[in-house]
Design a protein around this motif. Structure first.
Motif, PDB file in Angstrom:
ATOM      1  N   SER A   1    -109.496  46.887   8.085  1.00  0.00           N
ATOM      2  CA  SER A   1    -110.215  48.139   8.075  1.00  0.00           C
ATOM      3  C   SER A   1    -111.219  48.362   6.787  1.00  0.00           C
ATOM      4  O   SER A   1    -111.173  47.425   6.038  1.00  0.00           O
ATOM      5  N   GLY A   2    -112.222  49.277   6.919  1.00  0.00           N
ATOM      6  CA  GLY A   2    -112.794  49.464   5.668  1.00  0.00           C
ATOM      7  C   GLY A   2    -112.052  50.326   4.678  1.00  0.00           C
ATOM      8  O   GLY A   2    -112.760  50.576   3.664  1.00  0.00           O
TER       9      GLY A   2
ATOM     10  N   SER B   1    -111.578  51.413  -0.629  1.00  0.00           N
ATOM     11  CA  SER B   1    -111.504  53.018  -1.189  1.00  0.00           C
ATOM     12  C   SER B   1    -109.989  53.565  -1.770  1.00  0.00           C
ATOM     13  O   SER B   1    -109.866  54.578  -2.349  1.00  0.00           O
TER      14      SER B   1
END
Ligand code: ZN
Length: 348
Positions: free
Chosen positions: A36-37, A41
């Protein structure tokens, strides 16, 4: 502020490929996270082992020594469904310590909220006994640490694993500093968690059990959280919310008879986050417990992480269950009438 995660780096050799609680579970989650991206973050907190003093705040010396001794052998069974390997002592210490590390990041203010991605799981481990795939009670150890050392006065532990968190309940049954609230299928292992179990002594009213008929899913859970779980949290006013996040209530799980979906888990997490914003400055930490369908597990963990990180779109690759749900109205009515936190009685 970001969402903190930590992954137990020593879990993989605590493994039994013929057992549902196997290393592939956390590997599936890590693979989904890497694909996942989202990972970039998140704030990754360094994992670390718990100290024996931290274990001793919750567990007996005899129980701790039994786990240590079991792990001197290549493979051993503490009960008929709880195995150890020679790596299990390290893995179990690291699971508890990693949970503490995520709680410290959130309470200390370096992260907004968090998720401890750990195994072996913990919520069945009682003060004196490892059981039900659990060696030490990770969430209870972290709750005690927060109270004893981080200046936290009151902790709410919400347990949405399909099984009753009997160990966590036992540890805090007479302790008014921890509110323990569990949703679980009934009848099901370990057989505890009746409505009448509400705590005792100083802790009377700070345990709340919602035993659920088989088949309850997204709609029933939404009502139970809106009408019972969240109002009880509001009334208790914790300084920190911890969640025993087990995903064996998913409809595709081989062990659990409930019918939650990935989107359903995300919706529960959203409700708990809103409650945390309201009562404790958003301080909430999820701690991994069960979940034995690898696809459903990884997708559910990712969905909850996305909610914690304020992502607005949540993907549910497995979709909803296609069965009608039993009605939970009578259970909600009984709770409102009888549970001290909801019936307007004096509680600690
Ligand atoms: Zn479970």
């Amino acid at each position: 502020m970001r969402t903190a995660i930590a992954i137990n780096p020593r879990h993989a050799a605590h493994d039994e490929p013929r057992h549902v609680e196997q290393a592939a579970r956390l590997q599936a989650i890590t693979a989904a996270l890497n694909a996942s991206g989202l990972r970039a973050s998140l704030l990754e907190v360094p994992a670390r082992p718990a100290t024996e003093e931290q274990l001793r705040a919750v567990h007996t010396r005899q129980m701790i020594e039994l786990v240590r001794w079991s792990a001197t052998r290549p493979r051993s069974w503490i009960d008929h469904d709880t195995y150890t390997t020679s790596a299990s002592w390290d893995a179990a210490l690291m699971a508890a310590g990693t949970t503490i590390a995520v709680v410290e990041a959130v309470v200390g203010g370096s992260a907004r909220n968090g998720f401890a991605l750990v195994r072996p799981p913990g919520h069945h481990a009682t003060p004196a006994e490892s059981m039900g795939f659990c060696l030490f009670n990770n969430i209870a150890i972290a709750a005690r640490h927060a109270i004893d050392h981080l200046g936290i006065g009151r902790v709410a532990i919400v347990d949405f694993d399909v099984h009753h968190g009997n160990g966590t309940q036992d540890i805090f049954y007479e302790d008014d500093r921890v509110f323990f609230c569990s949703t679980h299928a009934s009848p099901l292992y370990p057989g505890t968690g009746a409505e009448r179990e509400i705590g005792s002594g100083k802790g009377r009213g700070t345990t709340l059990n919602l035993p659920l008929p088989h088949g309850v899913g997204d709609a029933g859970f939404a009502r139970l959280f809106d009408d019972v779980v969240i109002p009880a949290i509001r009334r208790y006013r914790p300084d920190l919310i911890l969640v025993s996040a087990g995903y064996d209530g998913h409809w595709a799980d081989p062990l659990g008879p409930l019918t939650l979906s990935v989107a359903g888990y995300a919706a529960l997490t959203r409700r708990l986050m809103a409650a945390a914003e309201e009562v404790c400055r958003g301080r909430i930490v999820l701690v991994l417990e069960g979940g034995y369908n690898l696809r459903a597990l990884a997708a559910s963990v990712m969905a909850c992480l996305e909610v914690l990180a304020n992502e607005t779109t949540v993907v549910d690759p497995l979709g909803p269950a296609d069965e009608p749900e039993p009605d939970v109205s009578a259970l909600i009515a009984r709770m409102r009438q009888n549970h001290p936190l909801l019936a307007g009685q004096n509680v600690p």
